[in-house]
Write an enzyme that holds these catalytic residues in place. Structure first.
Site, mmCIF file in Angstrom:
data_model
loop_
_atom_site.group_PDB
_atom_site.id
_atom_site.type_symbol
_atom_site.label_atom_id
_atom_site.label_comp_id
_atom_site.label_asym_id
_atom_site.label_seq_id
_atom_site.Cartn_x
_atom_site.Cartn_y
_atom_site.Cartn_z
ATOM 1 N N CYS A 1 -27.586 -27.374 13.772
ATOM 2 C CA CYS A 1 -26.641 -28.061 12.895
ATOM 3 C C CYS A 1 -26.464 -29.514 13.321
ATOM 4 O O CYS A 1 -25.700 -29.810 14.245
ATOM 5 C CB CYS A 1 -25.300 -27.323 12.944
ATOM 6 S SG CYS A 1 -24.005 -28.176 12.045
ATOM 7 N N CYS B 1 -22.938 -30.836 13.136
ATOM 8 C CA CYS B 1 -22.033 -30.436 14.214
ATOM 9 C C CYS B 1 -22.344 -31.198 15.503
ATOM 10 O O CYS B 1 -21.429 -31.590 16.235
ATOM 11 C CB CYS B 1 -22.171 -28.951 14.532
ATOM 12 S SG CYS B 1 -22.323 -27.896 13.109
ATOM 13 N N ASP B 2 -23.618 -31.378 15.827
ATOM 14 C CA ASP B 2 -23.993 -31.827 17.167
ATOM 15 C C ASP B 2 -24.677 -33.188 17.214
ATOM 16 O O ASP B 2 -25.001 -33.676 18.298
ATOM 17 C CB ASP B 2 -24.939 -30.782 17.799
ATOM 18 C CG ASP B 2 -24.259 -29.430 17.910
ATOM 19 O OD1 ASP B 2 -23.053 -29.420 18.196
ATOM 20 O OD2 ASP B 2 -24.921 -28.404 17.682
#
Ligand code: NAP
Length: 336
Positions: free
Chosen positions: A136, A139-140
């Site tokens: 993701c 997300c990261d």
């Protein structure tokens, strides 16, 4: 056995589940939504959604699912943080065993458990997942400011991840196993034209290097001029091996439907694990169980189509409950 019998239990709280909840709640069925392990579903891993009808300037994934939940709650849907460990669909009402240890009874079910990111099983994957390896970018990605990273895959998700990562990373290398992208033309063009993105065609990830303390320190890729190098290597053909100095690896190679809890329930899944539904409705192979969204859709997998099938599943469930109550009423009349 639990005492309350719910008319409709919706398993999963992504857009498909939320849309089913709005429709079922507006039909006065007081649906219960089990949020699952990823409340809000895949959209919570997305930044901007640009192709959901009604948002000409786009809308954040989080915002969209937050609004969907509020909309469903406004009409009487309730949400509970739990997933289904197993289900007994042989008798009526259905019995669900939840991850929390509780059991639930339901007259009808909507399966909207979506799909989860696919992985590759290469060396280094288990150790480094969450430590420089991610499924993701949204997300990261921010952990990779100034890094060189790779994105594996040639579909829309991989292009989106790569484009998003250019906000942080110095360079993004897309590693794709063929020399033709599966991605839509618009995303493929944006990726191809981006200065910070380069492509490794006919290449696959073979290993990820590093350790949890230091994160990812490199990746080995294999390539073959005719594509699918891993398969060719397994068949004994020679492939080229190269080590890339990267500090981040992102998978964008699609998803697997979340259907493990359906084992031994009589719900048919296809050879890729997607729930099989009737050709005209959302009904599964078990009477009274309906499926919506990515768990039953290996073709479109769009937020808007998931929302559409969620609405269909709720309408199908409502109709089936009506038919059953008419049948029960007829039985009572005959007995009387
Ligand atoms: P996808 O379209 O199935 O693409 C998966 C990609 O990963 C393919 O290029 C595939 O290669 C590659 N791949 C799969 N398994 C692999 C393996 N074991 N090793 C190496 N490569 C592998 O999946 P997706 O990109 O997640 O998209 C899913 C659906 O969501 C699509 O319908 C897509 O249009 C949609 N989506 C839309 C948007 C958007 O419109 N903004 C964003 C994301 C996703 P091959 O091409 O060789 O099969």
């Amino acid at each position: 056995m639990s005492e309350t019998v719910h008319d409709v239990v919706i398993v999963g709280s992504g857009v498909a589940g939320q849309s089913a909840a709005v429709y079922a709640a507006r039909a006065d069925l007081s649906p219960l939504v089990l949020t699952g392990d990823e409340p809000g579903g895949q959209l919570t891993l997305t930044t901007d959604v640009e192709n959901y009808l009604g948002f000409p300037d786009g809308v954040g994934g989080h915002e969209l699912v937050q609004r969907g939940r509020e909309q469903a709650e406004r009409f009487g849907a309730s949400f509970r943080q739990a997933s289904v460990a197993s289900a007994d669909l042989d008798d009526r009402p259905f019995e669900l065993s939840l991850s929390t240890g509780e059991t639930l009874s339901a007259r009808s079910l909507v399966l909207a458990t979506g799909a989860s990111a696919r992985t590759l099983g290469v060396p280094g994957e288990d150790e480094l997942m969450g430590y420089g390896l991610s499924t993701c970018a949204t997300c990261d990605g921010a952990f990779h400011r100034g890094h060189d990273v790779i994105v594996v895959g040639g579909g829309d998700a991989a292009m989106e991840e790569a484009l998003f990562l250019t906000k942080f990373a110095d360079s993004v290398t897309i590693v794709h196993r063929r020399e033709e992208l599966r991605a839509s033309e618009i995303l493929a063009r944006r990726a191809r034209e981006h200065d910070a993105i380069e492509f490794r065609w006919n290449a696959e990830l073979a290993a990820i290097h590093g350790a949890r303390e230091e994160g990812v320190t490199g990746a080995t890729i294999v390539s073959h001029p005719d594509g699918h190098p891993t398969r060719r290597r397994a068949d004994g053909e020679s492939v080229e091996t190269e080590r890339l100095d990267v500090q981040g690896v992102f998978y964008g190679i699609g998803h697997e439907p979340n259907t493990a809890f359906l084992a031994e329930t009589g719900i048919a899944v296809d050879d890729r694990g997607y729930v099989v539904t009737d050709s005209e409705t959302t009904e599964t192979t078990v009477d009274g169980v309906f499926a919506a969204g990515d768990v039953a859709d290996d073709r479109y997998q769009q937020a808007i189509t998931a929302a559409g099938t969620g609405a269909q599943a709720a309408l199908d469930a409502e109709r089936r409950l009506d038919e059953r109550s008419v049948a029960a009423e007829d039985d009572r009349r005959i007995v009387a």
